[in-house]
Motif scaffolding. Structure first.
Motif, mmCIF file in Angstrom:
data_model
loop_
_atom_site.group_PDB
_atom_site.id
_atom_site.type_symbol
_atom_site.label_atom_id
_atom_site.label_comp_id
_atom_site.label_asym_id
_atom_site.label_seq_id
_atom_site.Cartn_x
_atom_site.Cartn_y
_atom_site.Cartn_z
ATOM 1 N N LEU A 70 0.823 -1.206 0.000
ATOM 2 C CA LEU A 70 0.000 0.000 0.000
ATOM 3 C C LEU A 70 0.855 1.253 0.000
ATOM 4 O O LEU A 70 2.029 1.229 0.354
ATOM 5 C CB LEU A 70 -0.913 0.001 1.225
ATOM 6 C CG LEU A 70 -1.841 -1.197 1.364
ATOM 7 C CD1 LEU A 70 -2.627 -1.105 2.654
ATOM 8 C CD2 LEU A 70 -2.770 -1.304 0.174
ATOM 9 N N ASP A 71 0.210 2.350 -0.369
ATOM 10 C CA ASP A 71 0.850 3.656 -0.332
ATOM 11 C C ASP A 71 1.053 4.060 1.123
ATOM 12 O O ASP A 71 0.582 3.397 2.041
ATOM 13 C CB ASP A 71 -0.043 4.668 -1.059
ATOM 14 C CG ASP A 71 0.748 5.755 -1.749
ATOM 15 O OD1 ASP A 71 1.947 5.875 -1.461
ATOM 16 O OD2 ASP A 71 0.166 6.482 -2.569
ATOM 17 N N GLU A 73 0.803 5.930 4.777
ATOM 18 C CA GLU A 73 -0.344 6.238 5.634
ATOM 19 C C GLU A 73 -0.868 7.636 5.338
ATOM 20 O O GLU A 73 -0.106 8.536 5.004
ATOM 21 C CB GLU A 73 0.066 6.165 7.108
ATOM 22 C CG GLU A 73 0.264 4.766 7.619
ATOM 23 C CD GLU A 73 -1.032 4.012 7.817
ATOM 24 O OE1 GLU A 73 -2.083 4.647 8.019
ATOM 25 O OE2 GLU A 73 -0.993 2.780 7.750
ATOM 26 N N ARG A 78 -6.183 3.695 -0.095
ATOM 27 C CA ARG A 78 -4.883 3.061 -0.326
ATOM 28 C C ARG A 78 -5.006 1.721 -1.036
ATOM 29 O O ARG A 78 -4.220 1.411 -1.932
ATOM 30 C CB ARG A 78 -4.159 2.873 1.002
ATOM 31 C CG ARG A 78 -3.773 4.167 1.665
ATOM 32 C CD ARG A 78 -3.293 3.969 3.078
ATOM 33 N NE ARG A 78 -2.142 3.082 3.100
ATOM 34 C CZ ARG A 78 -1.755 2.401 4.167
ATOM 35 N NH1 ARG A 78 -2.415 2.501 5.288
ATOM 36 N NH2 ARG A 78 -0.715 1.621 4.127
ATOM 37 N N ARG A 81 -6.069 2.228 -4.682
ATOM 38 C CA ARG A 81 -4.932 2.730 -5.460
ATOM 39 C C ARG A 81 -3.978 1.599 -5.819
ATOM 40 O O ARG A 81 -3.455 1.541 -6.930
ATOM 41 C CB ARG A 81 -4.186 3.811 -4.682
ATOM 42 C CG ARG A 81 -4.914 5.127 -4.625
ATOM 43 C CD ARG A 81 -4.200 6.091 -3.696
ATOM 44 N NE ARG A 81 -4.926 7.312 -3.548
ATOM 45 C CZ ARG A 81 -4.518 8.488 -4.024
ATOM 46 N NH1 ARG A 81 -3.385 8.582 -4.663
ATOM 47 N NH2 ARG A 81 -5.246 9.560 -3.847
#
Length: 201
Positions: A70-71, A73, A78, A81
């Motif tokens: 995930l990207d 925080e 997230r 995406r």
């Protein structure tokens, strides 16, 4: 006609944006008679980060979404995406180089996972593709029996690729509940559907 105007020179506009962010750099190259601008990678860390995120998501063995996929925080949606990143890379056929560090079996499983993810996210609402056997619960009666048999025989509790994809769908649904952007999520499904059909156009 506003859409047509916005889609002009998309490649150049994307390259300029990535140059402004420091991911790419601009070089002039001489191709026989013409001088052309090329955009090689300037920041290899960004590229490696994206490859790691994609590979982590596609080789995950749990139904929970790995945080490394995930990207950072604080970024909205997230999981969605990450799904869009994987689907866009898969439909653009750029995953071969990213999977260079995987073995043959892992590579094939990752491509299969891409197919499954794309199949679940090209329809609205997400997860209603009908490609699975039944509703969005990974613990069907047959699945519970297989897991019980594996555990009884001393096997490990492995999660199938389908269960991993269903975990992604459930996490994206949680993100959708948090906001009032149903139209935006539906639009993403439409864009992913168009991307999935680009080869057949």
């Amino acid at each position: 006609m506003k859409i047509g105007f916005q889609l002009k020179q998309v490649r150049e506009r994307l390259a300029k944006g990535l140059v402004d962010k420091g991911v790419l750099r601009t070089e002039k190259r001489n191709f026989l008679l013409f001088d052309m601008a090329t955009h090689p990678v300037a920041d290899v860390r960004t590229k490696e980060n994206l490859i790691t995120r994609v590979v982590t998501l596609l080789t995950s063995t749990t139904s929970a979404v790995p945080p490394a996929a995930l990207d950072k925080e604080g970024v909205q949606c997230r999981v969605l995406r990450a799904v869009c990143l994987v689907c866009a890379a898969y439909t653009a056929s750029v995953l071969d180089n990213a999977f260079g560090r995987l073995g043959y079996e892992e590579r094939e499983a990752a491509f299969q996972r891409c197919d499954e993810i794309l199949a679940e996210f090209v329809v609205w609402p997400y997860g209603s593709s009908g490609s699975g056997a039944g509703p969005l619960t990974p613990a069907t009666a047959a699945g519970r029996r297989r897991q019980a048999t594996r555990l009884a025989s001393g096997g490990s509790l492995e999660v199938s690729g389908r269960d991993v994809v269903l975990g992604l769908v459930q996490e994206v649904r949680k993100e959708a509940i948090g906001g009032e952007e149903d139209v935006g999520f539906e639009l993403i499904a439409g864009v992913l559907e168009v991307l999935s059909k680009l080869d057949s156009l």
